[in-house]
Scaffold this motif. Structure first.
Motif, short mmCIF file in Angstrom:
data_model
loop_
_atom_site.label_atom_id
_atom_site.label_comp_id
_atom_site.label_asym_id
_atom_site.label_seq_id
_atom_site.Cartn_x
_atom_site.Cartn_y
_atom_site.Cartn_z
N CYS A 166 0.78 -1.28 0.06
CA CYS A 166 -0.07 0.03 -0.07
C CYS A 166 0.83 1.28 0.14
CB CYS A 166 -0.93 -0.04 1.15
SG CYS A 166 -0.31 0.57 2.73
N ARG A 168 1.52 3.38 2.40
CA ARG A 168 2.14 3.44 3.47
C ARG A 168 3.36 2.50 3.49
NH1 ARG A 168 1.42 7.09 7.47
NH2 ARG A 168 -0.77 7.25 7.12
N CYS A 169 3.10 1.33 2.74
CA CYS A 169 4.39 0.38 2.76
C CYS A 169 5.36 1.02 2.13
CB CYS A 169 4.12 -0.78 1.97
SG CYS A 169 2.90 -2.03 2.83
N CYS A 241 3.84 -2.74 8.07
CA CYS A 241 3.08 -1.46 7.65
C CYS A 241 1.89 -1.12 8.75
CB CYS A 241 2.59 -1.74 6.33
SG CYS A 241 1.52 -0.40 5.89
N CYS A 244 -1.58 -1.60 6.20
CA CYS A 244 -2.29 -2.91 5.65
C CYS A 244 -1.80 -4.29 6.76
CB CYS A 244 -1.73 -3.04 4.18
SG CYS A 244 -0.01 -3.23 3.91
ZN LIG Z 1 0.88 -1.23 3.56
#
Ligand SMILES: [Zn+2]
Length: 339
Positions: A166, A168-169, A241, A244
């Motif tokens: 995602c 944010r990853c 993360c 996710c």
């Molecule tokens: Zn993520």
């Protein structure tokens, strides 16, 4: 399926079944500036059956160089972008449904906006909104397509929650404010918009027709001036993360009080009221005429006083131009619009 989609149906990747699936799909376009208006036009022409378009702003003449959906008339009448886009799309394709949403995207509305959508396309210009989209889409398991362009550079990535990394990853935190160039400080040229939006739309068509094996599965970067094209492998989703892996959706949690934001590079501040309200423009105009010049249409009211210009929407959200200072903007808001 009718003649209008015949060339697309002939294309192997779509075919009759793909066209039927497109017509039964709903896409959300968040932000209807340069990228968003390109998404909206392409998806409307492709016959995606339902388009939901959300944008907080109105059309200005400096948009016309790259925001292909809009006309000089939209700019001179200051039509909200979501409304102008919906109006033009209905002329491009009367067979599809368009829902226009004039709103600042925030924790209070993003989950409602993504509801019932099969895909979400990022047409925003800031990381705060992208993390909101990411949180809402990961939480509700909806694929979304990140896209950004500034100068001659652009980037895009497709997020399939819990299958691919995602946002944010890949970017655990947004770059600090004012550290990155923006379209308002570094400018932007049309060709990079065309490249990024084209890749985003192609990914949307693959997702909506179930052709997931054709997704590009990378962080794609382009520079149409330096002639650089890169495909970076983002690896698997990050095991730690926040979004996710841990299922924490920090941006969706309610903030309290009003919300003020400096609109980067525009010498303007946006103030959103804490309480939901519905303004009567005639009454407000009557009151404001004593202290300045007022004009309004069905969607917004514009008030000019001294060096400041206030643009007020029905929900009392206002864009105050003429300052970058939140404190000053708040006091102008309190003085003229009220709390
Ligand atoms: Zn993520």
């Amino acid at each position: 399926m009718n003649e209008r989609y015949s060339r697309q149906i002939l294309f192997n990747g779509i075919g009759k079944e793909g066209q039927r699936r497109l017509f039964e799909s709903r896409a959300l376009i968040v932000g209807c500036g340069a990228l968003g208006s390109a998404h909206a036009e392409s998806l409307a022409r492709a016959g995606v059956g339902k388009l939901r378009i959300a944008d907080r702003d109105f059309v200005e003449s400096s948009n016309l160089q790259r925001q292909t959906m809009f006309t000089e008339r939209d700019a001179s009448e200051r039509i909200p972008k979501a409304i102008a886009a919906a109006t033009h799309i209905r002329e491009i394709n009367s067979e599809i449904e368009v829902e226009a949403e004039i709103a600042d995207i925030n924790h209070s509305n993003i989950e409602r906006l993504v509801r019932n959508c099969d895909v979400v396309l990022d047409g925003t210009d800031n990381f705060a909104t992208r993390y909101l989209i990411n949180d809402a889409c990961v939480k509700h398991e909806i694929s979304w397509i990140y896209g950004a362009a500034v100068g001659s550079y652009g980037v895009t990535m497709t997020v399939q929650p819990h299958q691919t990394p995602c946002l944010r990853c890949v970017f655990a935190e947004a770059p600090p404010a004012a550290s990155a160039p923006t379209c308002d400080t570094a400018g932007v040229i049309m060709p990079i918009i065309s490249v990024v939006s084209a890749v985003q739309v192609a990914e949307a068509l693959k997702l909506l027709t179930g052709q997931n094996e054709s997704l590009h599965r990378s962080l794609m970067q382009f520079d149409v001036w330096r002639n650089e094209w890169r495909k970076i492998n983002p690896g698997p989703p990050s095991a730690d993360c926040l979004t996710c892996a841990q299922g924490r959706y920090a941006t969706l949690e309610a903030a309290s009080g009003d919300f003020a934001a400096v609109l980067c590079g525009r010498n303007a501040v946006q103030i959103s009221p804490a309480q939901a309200t519905q303004l009567n423009f005639e009454e407000l105009a009557e009151r404001l005429r004593l202290t300045g010049e007022v004009k309004f249409n069905d969607y917004l009211l514009r008030f000019q006083t001294g060096d400041f210009e206030l643009t007020v929407f029905h929900d009392a959200r206002s864009i105050i131009r003429g300052t970058n200072e939140i404190k000053l903007a708040r006091s102008l808001y309190a003085k003229y619009i009220g709390n």
